[in-house]
Design a protein around this motif. Structure first.
Motif, PDB file in Angstrom:
ATOM      1  N   GLN A   1      -3.879  17.229   3.113  1.00 54.96           N
ATOM      2  CA  GLN A   1      -2.640  17.154   2.325  1.00 54.96           C
ATOM      3  C   GLN A   1      -1.687  16.148   2.953  1.00 54.96           C
ATOM      4  OE1 GLN A   1      -1.012  20.921   1.048  1.00 54.96           O
ATOM      5  NE2 GLN A   1       1.086  20.109   1.029  1.00 54.96           N
ATOM      6  N   LEU A   2      -1.100  15.317   2.108  1.00 57.06           N
ATOM      7  CA  LEU A   2      -0.163  14.294   2.574  1.00 57.06           C
ATOM      8  C   LEU A   2       1.241  14.891   2.603  1.00 57.06           C
ATOM      9  CD1 LEU A   2       0.266  11.331   3.380  1.00 57.06           C
ATOM     10  CD2 LEU A   2       0.493  10.785   0.951  1.00 57.06           C
ATOM     11  N   VAL A   3       1.768  15.088   3.801  1.00 52.55           N
ATOM     12  CA  VAL A   3       3.052  15.765   3.982  1.00 52.55           C
ATOM     13  C   VAL A   3       4.215  14.774   3.999  1.00 52.55           C
ATOM     14  CG1 VAL A   3       4.379  17.276   5.508  1.00 52.55           C
ATOM     15  CG2 VAL A   3       1.904  17.617   5.245  1.00 52.55           C
ATOM     16  N   ALA A   4       4.009  13.644   4.680  1.00 49.56           N
ATOM     17  CA  ALA A   4       5.085  12.660   4.791  1.00 49.56           C
ATOM     18  C   ALA A   4       4.503  11.273   5.040  1.00 49.56           C
ATOM     19  CB  ALA A   4       6.044  13.039   5.916  1.00 49.56           C
ATOM     20  N   ILE A   5       5.297  10.253   4.697  1.00 55.42           N
ATOM     21  CA  ILE A   5       4.915   8.849   4.912  1.00 55.42           C
ATOM     22  C   ILE A   5       6.051   8.172   5.661  1.00 55.42           C
ATOM     23  CG2 ILE A   5       4.219   6.681   3.814  1.00 55.42           C
ATOM     24  CD1 ILE A   5       3.613   8.469   1.282  1.00 55.42           C
ATOM     25  N   ASP A   6       5.774   7.719   6.885  1.00 61.23           N
ATOM     26  CA  ASP A   6       6.819   7.120   7.728  1.00 61.23           C
ATOM     27  C   ASP A   6       8.050   8.007   7.802  1.00 61.23           C
ATOM     28  OD1 ASP A   6       5.475   4.875   8.617  1.00 61.23           O
ATOM     29  OD2 ASP A   6       6.110   3.626   6.927  1.00 61.23           O
ATOM     30  N   GLY A   7       7.802   9.307   7.964  1.00 58.38           N
ATOM     31  CA  GLY A   7       8.888  10.257   8.130  1.00 58.38           C
ATOM     32  C   GLY A   7       9.527  10.731   6.848  1.00 58.38           C
ATOM     33  N   LYS A   8       9.122  10.194   5.709  1.00 58.31           N
ATOM     34  CA  LYS A   8       9.705  10.586   4.425  1.00 58.31           C
ATOM     35  C   LYS A   8       8.811  11.625   3.755  1.00 58.31           C
ATOM     36  CE  LYS A   8      11.786   7.466   2.056  1.00 58.31           C
ATOM     37  NZ  LYS A   8      12.122   6.301   1.195  1.00 58.31           N
ATOM     38  N   SER A   9       9.369  12.789   3.488  1.00 57.64           N
ATOM     39  CA  SER A   9       8.608  13.883   2.889  1.00 57.64           C
ATOM     40  C   SER A   9       8.080  13.492   1.510  1.00 57.64           C
ATOM     41  CB  SER A   9       9.481  15.131   2.754  1.00 57.64           C
ATOM     42  OG  SER A   9       8.815  16.139   2.009  1.00 57.64           O
TER      43      SER A   9
ATOM     44  N   GLN B   1       4.880   6.634  -6.366  1.00 56.75           N
ATOM     45  CA  GLN B   1       5.857   6.474  -5.287  1.00 56.75           C
ATOM     46  C   GLN B   1       5.179   6.579  -3.930  1.00 56.75           C
ATOM     47  OE1 GLN B   1       8.506   9.616  -6.571  1.00 56.75           O
ATOM     48  NE2 GLN B   1      10.015   8.155  -7.357  1.00 56.75           N
ATOM     49  N   ALA B   2       4.296   7.562  -3.773  1.00 55.88           N
ATOM     50  CA  ALA B   2       3.583   7.725  -2.500  1.00 55.88           C
ATOM     51  C   ALA B   2       2.690   6.523  -2.223  1.00 55.88           C
ATOM     52  CB  ALA B   2       2.759   9.010  -2.523  1.00 55.88           C
ATOM     53  N   SER B   3       1.996   6.073  -3.253  1.00 53.88           N
ATOM     54  CA  SER B   3       1.103   4.924  -3.088  1.00 53.88           C
ATOM     55  C   SER B   3       1.884   3.673  -2.706  1.00 53.88           C
ATOM     56  CB  SER B   3       0.325   4.666  -4.380  1.00 53.88           C
ATOM     57  OG  SER B   3      -0.476   5.769  -4.710  1.00 53.88           O
ATOM     58  N   GLY B   4       3.057   3.511  -3.332  1.00 54.13           N
ATOM     59  CA  GLY B   4       3.878   2.350  -3.035  1.00 54.13           C
ATOM     60  C   GLY B   4       4.339   2.318  -1.592  1.00 54.13           C
ATOM     61  N   LEU B   5       4.607   3.486  -1.007  1.00 51.21           N
ATOM     62  CA  LEU B   5       5.021   3.540   0.395  1.00 51.21           C
ATOM     63  C   LEU B   5       3.851   3.289   1.341  1.00 51.21           C
ATOM     64  CD1 LEU B   5       7.434   6.630   0.335  1.00 51.21           C
ATOM     65  CD2 LEU B   5       8.057   4.211   0.560  1.00 51.21           C
ATOM     66  N   ILE B   6       2.656   3.690   0.913  1.00 51.59           N
ATOM     67  CA  ILE B   6       1.485   3.508   1.773  1.00 51.59           C
ATOM     68  C   ILE B   6       1.018   2.059   1.758  1.00 51.59           C
ATOM     69  CG2 ILE B   6      -0.949   4.136   2.077  1.00 51.59           C
ATOM     70  CD1 ILE B   6      -0.193   6.910   0.958  1.00 51.59           C
ATOM     71  N   ARG B   7       1.095   1.418   0.599  1.00 49.39           N
ATOM     72  CA  ARG B   7       0.699   0.020   0.525  1.00 49.39           C
ATOM     73  C   ARG B   7       1.645  -0.847   1.333  1.00 49.39           C
ATOM     74  NH1 ARG B   7       0.844   0.865  -4.981  1.00 49.39           N
ATOM     75  NH2 ARG B   7       2.478  -0.717  -5.155  1.00 49.39           N
ATOM     76  N   GLY B   8       1.186  -2.015   1.690  1.00 57.56           N
ATOM     77  CA  GLY B   8       2.035  -2.938   2.430  1.00 57.56           C
ATOM     78  C   GLY B   8       1.217  -4.076   2.999  1.00 57.56           C
ATOM     79  N   GLU B   9       1.861  -4.940   3.703  1.00 57.30           N
ATOM     80  CA  GLU B   9       1.224  -6.131   4.247  1.00 57.30           C
ATOM     81  C   GLU B   9       0.141  -5.778   5.260  1.00 57.30           C
ATOM     82  OE1 GLU B   9       2.496 -10.145   6.772  1.00 57.30           O
ATOM     83  OE2 GLU B   9       4.042  -8.854   5.860  1.00 57.30           O
ATOM     84  N   ALA B  10      -1.009  -6.424   5.127  1.00 58.35           N
ATOM     85  CA  ALA B  10      -2.104  -6.202   6.081  1.00 58.35           C
ATOM     86  C   ALA B  10      -1.614  -6.532   7.485  1.00 58.35           C
ATOM     87  CB  ALA B  10      -3.299  -7.067   5.711  1.00 58.35           C
TER      88      ALA B  10
END
Length: 439
Positions: free
Chosen positions: A160-168, A176-185
């Motif tokens: 279960q994904l609880v938080a992304i970079d400290g954001k619940s 929204q979750a996918s957008g926070l996980i994606r990013g520059e290689a």
């Protein structure tokens, strides 16, 4: 007047996130502007307006521009002063609206980048597929993609994904979750996960460029019939190589027949649909396109088929564009049986151009026809065997994707019945046993 960029062929698929969704379309992509031109023009909103007008003027499939005076439209566009990019973008969209063509559309830089990512079949992220529990709204991992940062770090299905970079993630949508996980290689992201027996823990992962799986395949033992089941989700730039690998692997496993599942597949790259068609057909036409000048271009099979085994192709109302090219070619050439619901009915090809400020424009440039000359626009491909799902059956499959390609899937079950009645799908004689051939 600046000359618009040249084009090269493809058909659209849309990648939104590490959870994937699609839009229907057929495209031709143009190369990006060079850095020097981009730097000189990026602060001139009116230049982008003129670039968009030029592309439509040079390429739009309807030379009457839906009975609009396109020169007058240009004069109107350039008579205005645009102090912001947003004003220019609004003007472009209003001008395109005169064409009354839903597939001719303007994309701001973010939307255009999303489209180019979609068609590449790649994603910069950590390589996980997400899902949301409908009742609890909790976000969890469906699976880590093989060889991805998440896979190598030991992420497991069901985490279960609880938080992304400290954001619940509480209250977050999948996008929204996918957008926070994606990013520059090369950049890092910290995921807080919860796993039964381990509790809550942090994983710090380095994002990478990841090739997405457009093709999933497996062997289905249906009585004495070994069926190679292939589900194609999109016609991305990697789809043809993945399809080739899947067919060869299933051949090695001594399947007797194939089921190719194109349900829900909204399209993809034109060259990908042609290459994949050639993997199933040794001869015959695949598709014919016609532009506004009446010029025809026909694409044919070229004796490079990877299998001649019996084939059933599954389609539904969301099978569109490149899916309809492939299923229409297989039907018209009698290479296999097309089974399911009437397809979407999208027979228009778009050209996609990058503009000087990083925005983009998709413009309808051609109409395509199946090998028999059938115009499927707004009609769709009619299956050889029409089998519509009830609303309850459709909801059941959507809610339980693992049922797809099983005997609990009515259209797949009918495909198996068709294959079992085909004498060419008989199990091979004097060959290695099925159990021994698995590897």
């Amino acid at each position: 007047m600046n000359q618009p960029p040249k084009k090269f062929p493809l058909l659209q698929t849309a990648l939104v996130s590490s959870a994937i969704a699609f839009t229907t379309g057929s495209y031709l992509f143009a190369p990006t502007w060079c850095r020097s031109v981009h730097a000189a023009l990026q602060d001139s909103p009116k230049t982008v307006v003129d670039e968009a007008w030029q592309v439509v003027n040079n390429e739009y499939v309807d030379g009457t521009f839906n009975k609009n005076d396109w020169q007058a439209v240009r004069q109107q566009l350039l008579s205005k002063n645009y102090t912001t990019k947003e004003q220019a973008y609004t003007a472009i969209r209003e001008a395109l609206g005169k064409l009354d063509d839903a597939y001719t559309r303007f994309m701001d830089p973010k939307q255009f980048q999303s489209l180019t990512n979609q068609t590449s079949g790649e994603l910069s992220g950590v390589g996980i597929r997400l899902e949301m529990n409908e009742k609890t709204k909790a976000i969890s991992i469906v699976e880590p993609l093989e060889d991805s940062p998440a896979f190598k770090a030991g992420v497991k299905p069901g985490d279960q994904l609880v938080a992304i970079d400290g954001k619940s993630t509480k209250g977050m949508s999948l996008d929204q979750a996918s957008g926070l996980i994606r990013g520059e290689a090369g950049k890092k992201v910290t995921l807080k996960l919860s796993r039964p027996g381990k509790g809550i823990f942090d994983l710090r992962l380095t994002r990478a460029q990841i090739q997405l799986a457009a093709v999933r395949s497996s062997v289905k033992q249906e009585g004495n019939l070994r069926v190679g089941y292939i589900r194609l989700n999109e016609f991305s730039s990697h789809a043809s190589e993945q399809m080739s690998k899947a067919i060869k692997t299933l051949n090695d496993k001594q399947v007797n027949a194939f089921v190719l599942d194109l349900r829900g597949n909204p399209g993809g790259l034109l060259h990908s649909s042609i290459e994949i068609g050639r993997m199933w057909m040794d001869k015959g036409a695949i598709v014919r396109t016609v532009d506004r000048r009446g010029d025809n271009e026909e694409f044919k099979a070229n004796n490079t088929a990877l299998t001649k085994l019996p084939l059933v192709v599954l389609v539904d109302g969301n099978s569109a564009s490149a899916s309809e090219i492939l299923s229409g070619a297989i039907k018209d050439n009698r290479r296999g049986t097309v089974l399911g619901s009437q397809t979407f009915g999208k027979a228009l090809v778009q050209s996609v151009h990058s503009l000087s400020d990083g925005s983009g424009l998709a413009v309808t440039v051609a109409h395509y026809y199946t090998p028999n000359g059938t115009d499927i626009n707004h009609k769709g491909v009619t299956p050889d065997i029409k089998l519509d799902l009830s609303e309850d059956q459709r909801k059941q499959l959507v809610g339980n994707p693992s049922m797809l390609g099983t005997t609990n899937d009515p259209q797949y079950a009918q495909a198996i019945a068709v294959l079992k009645s085909n004498p060419l799908a008989k199990p091979p004689v004097n060959k290695t046993s099925p159990s021994a051939s698995l590897r």
